[in-house]
Design an enzyme around this catalytic site. Sequence first.
Site, PDB file in Angstrom:
ATOM      1  N   GLY A  11      41.778  23.824  24.840  1.00 11.26           N
ATOM      2  CA  GLY A  11      40.491  24.489  24.932  1.00 11.26           C
ATOM      3  C   GLY A  11      39.568  24.162  23.771  1.00 11.26           C
ATOM      4  O   GLY A  11      39.823  23.263  22.961  1.00 11.26           O
ATOM      5  N   PHE A  12      38.497  24.909  23.681  1.00  9.41           N
ATOM      6  CA  PHE A  12      37.449  24.695  22.682  1.00  9.41           C
ATOM      7  C   PHE A  12      38.001  24.780  21.253  1.00  9.41           C
ATOM      8  O   PHE A  12      38.067  23.781  20.525  1.00  9.41           O
ATOM      9  CB  PHE A  12      36.346  25.731  22.926  1.00  9.41           C
ATOM     10  CG  PHE A  12      35.356  25.918  21.823  1.00  9.41           C
ATOM     11  CD1 PHE A  12      34.906  24.852  21.050  1.00  9.41           C
ATOM     12  CD2 PHE A  12      34.849  27.187  21.565  1.00  9.41           C
ATOM     13  CE1 PHE A  12      33.983  25.044  20.029  1.00  9.41           C
ATOM     14  CE2 PHE A  12      33.920  27.392  20.558  1.00  9.41           C
ATOM     15  CZ  PHE A  12      33.493  26.321  19.780  1.00  9.41           C
ATOM     16  N   ILE A  13      38.454  25.953  20.855  1.00  9.26           N
ATOM     17  CA  ILE A  13      38.968  26.126  19.491  1.00  9.26           C
ATOM     18  C   ILE A  13      40.296  25.399  19.333  1.00  9.26           C
ATOM     19  O   ILE A  13      40.549  24.741  18.319  1.00  9.26           O
ATOM     20  CB  ILE A  13      39.121  27.621  19.165  1.00  9.26           C
ATOM     21  CG1 ILE A  13      37.776  28.345  19.264  1.00  9.26           C
ATOM     22  CG2 ILE A  13      39.709  27.807  17.775  1.00  9.26           C
ATOM     23  CD1 ILE A  13      37.863  29.853  19.115  1.00  9.26           C
ATOM     24  N   TYR A 175      38.552  43.240  28.146  1.00 11.38           N
ATOM     25  CA  TYR A 175      38.893  42.121  27.249  1.00 11.38           C
ATOM     26  C   TYR A 175      39.195  42.635  25.849  1.00 11.38           C
ATOM     27  O   TYR A 175      40.222  42.280  25.244  1.00 11.38           O
ATOM     28  CB  TYR A 175      37.747  41.115  27.208  1.00 11.38           C
ATOM     29  CG  TYR A 175      37.927  40.041  26.162  1.00 11.38           C
ATOM     30  CD1 TYR A 175      38.913  39.069  26.305  1.00 11.38           C
ATOM     31  CD2 TYR A 175      37.121  39.998  25.031  1.00 11.38           C
ATOM     32  CE1 TYR A 175      39.095  38.087  25.337  1.00 11.38           C
ATOM     33  CE2 TYR A 175      37.291  39.020  24.063  1.00 11.38           C
ATOM     34  CZ  TYR A 175      38.272  38.067  24.214  1.00 11.38           C
ATOM     35  OH  TYR A 175      38.454  37.102  23.259  1.00 11.38           O
ATOM     36  N   LYS A 179      42.831  42.579  23.601  1.00 14.92           N
ATOM     37  CA  LYS A 179      42.984  41.999  22.270  1.00 14.92           C
ATOM     38  C   LYS A 179      43.535  43.021  21.273  1.00 14.92           C
ATOM     39  O   LYS A 179      44.350  42.692  20.405  1.00 14.92           O
ATOM     40  CB  LYS A 179      41.642  41.432  21.788  1.00 14.92           C
ATOM     41  CG  LYS A 179      41.258  40.132  22.485  1.00 14.92           C
ATOM     42  CD  LYS A 179      42.302  39.057  22.228  1.00 14.92           C
ATOM     43  CE  LYS A 179      41.950  37.720  22.815  1.00 14.92           C
ATOM     44  NZ  LYS A 179      42.969  36.678  22.535  1.00 14.92           N
TER      45      LYS A 179
END
Length: 341
Positions: A11-13, A175, A179
């Site tokens: 993914g992105f990170i 969400y 977390k």
Amino acid sequence: MSTYCVTGGAGFIGSHLCERLLKLGHRVVCIDNFNGVYDYKIKIKNILNSTGLETTFQYSNKETDLLHLQQAVEGDSYKLVVADIRHADELAAAFGNERIDAVIHLAAMAGVRPSIEDPLLYEDVNVRGTLTVLEAMRKHGVRKWLCASSSSVYGNQAKVPFSEEDRVDRSISPYAATKKACEVLGHTYYHLHDIDTIMLRFFTVYGERQRPDLAIHKFVGMLDRGEPLTVYGDGSSRRDYTYVGDIVDGMIGALAFVEGHETVYEIVNIGTNRTISLLELVRSIEQAFGKEALLRWLPNQPGDVEQTYADISKANGLFGYDPQTDFAEGLHKFVTWYRGN
């Protein structure tokens, strides 16, 4: 050379982190399931970029493409495992074939608004998936990990900047709640099984390879296509935008800290300690892209927080975290990347 498992590493990170770990001379085991949230070809390109593999990839169909990708990137320093973190057998196969020194757990269903539409999926992936990763670690003797949390756990705090000591049991989206649950699970396994843990609360990450559904990428794309930019609320909401290179610096620092210490459980903000309003963001994008935007104003969305604002003194004290990229510079890097892709 250490071996690090990065979940969500395509993914992105995750792809940026894998790239940095490889440059530092480590071995990376990347676990990703290439779900259908966005085009899997974007993640393939992320992996090709992060591994430095210069090849013209010939696309066919998803199953065939992922098999070819695994074969293309396999080597002494990198292994791609296509697996779902909810499936214990798939994780067991990945962990059983490697001697993993630490896990950096980034895989998750992301996004506040989609979590309101499908909260059970978010609970399944983010909570059960994280628990399955922890069980794999426990069974295979991996005792060090970093886990991605989120600034969304703070909800609509009146006190700013947000401190790790603030109360965070008033989530306003599924969400955010998932977390927070991951943070609690991390402490449980630290307490019961001596798994040293740092939970990283990321603040609005942006930069090259950003997911297409995130605000900056979405706005730049709309501006490029001549579409009106959808702005929720009155434009006064504020975010602590953090450049992905600084996020990776923070993860590398946190990784060194958790590996160098025993009996560690820490929750740490990774942001910039600066905020930008939504309207300021739009004007900055106009300037960086060289084009004026049409705006489409809509009411505030359920689950969206009014602001995020990180107190980063704890990260600085623990492992010297000191973000260096100002927003204009980071935005310019993103726009340059966007135009090239």
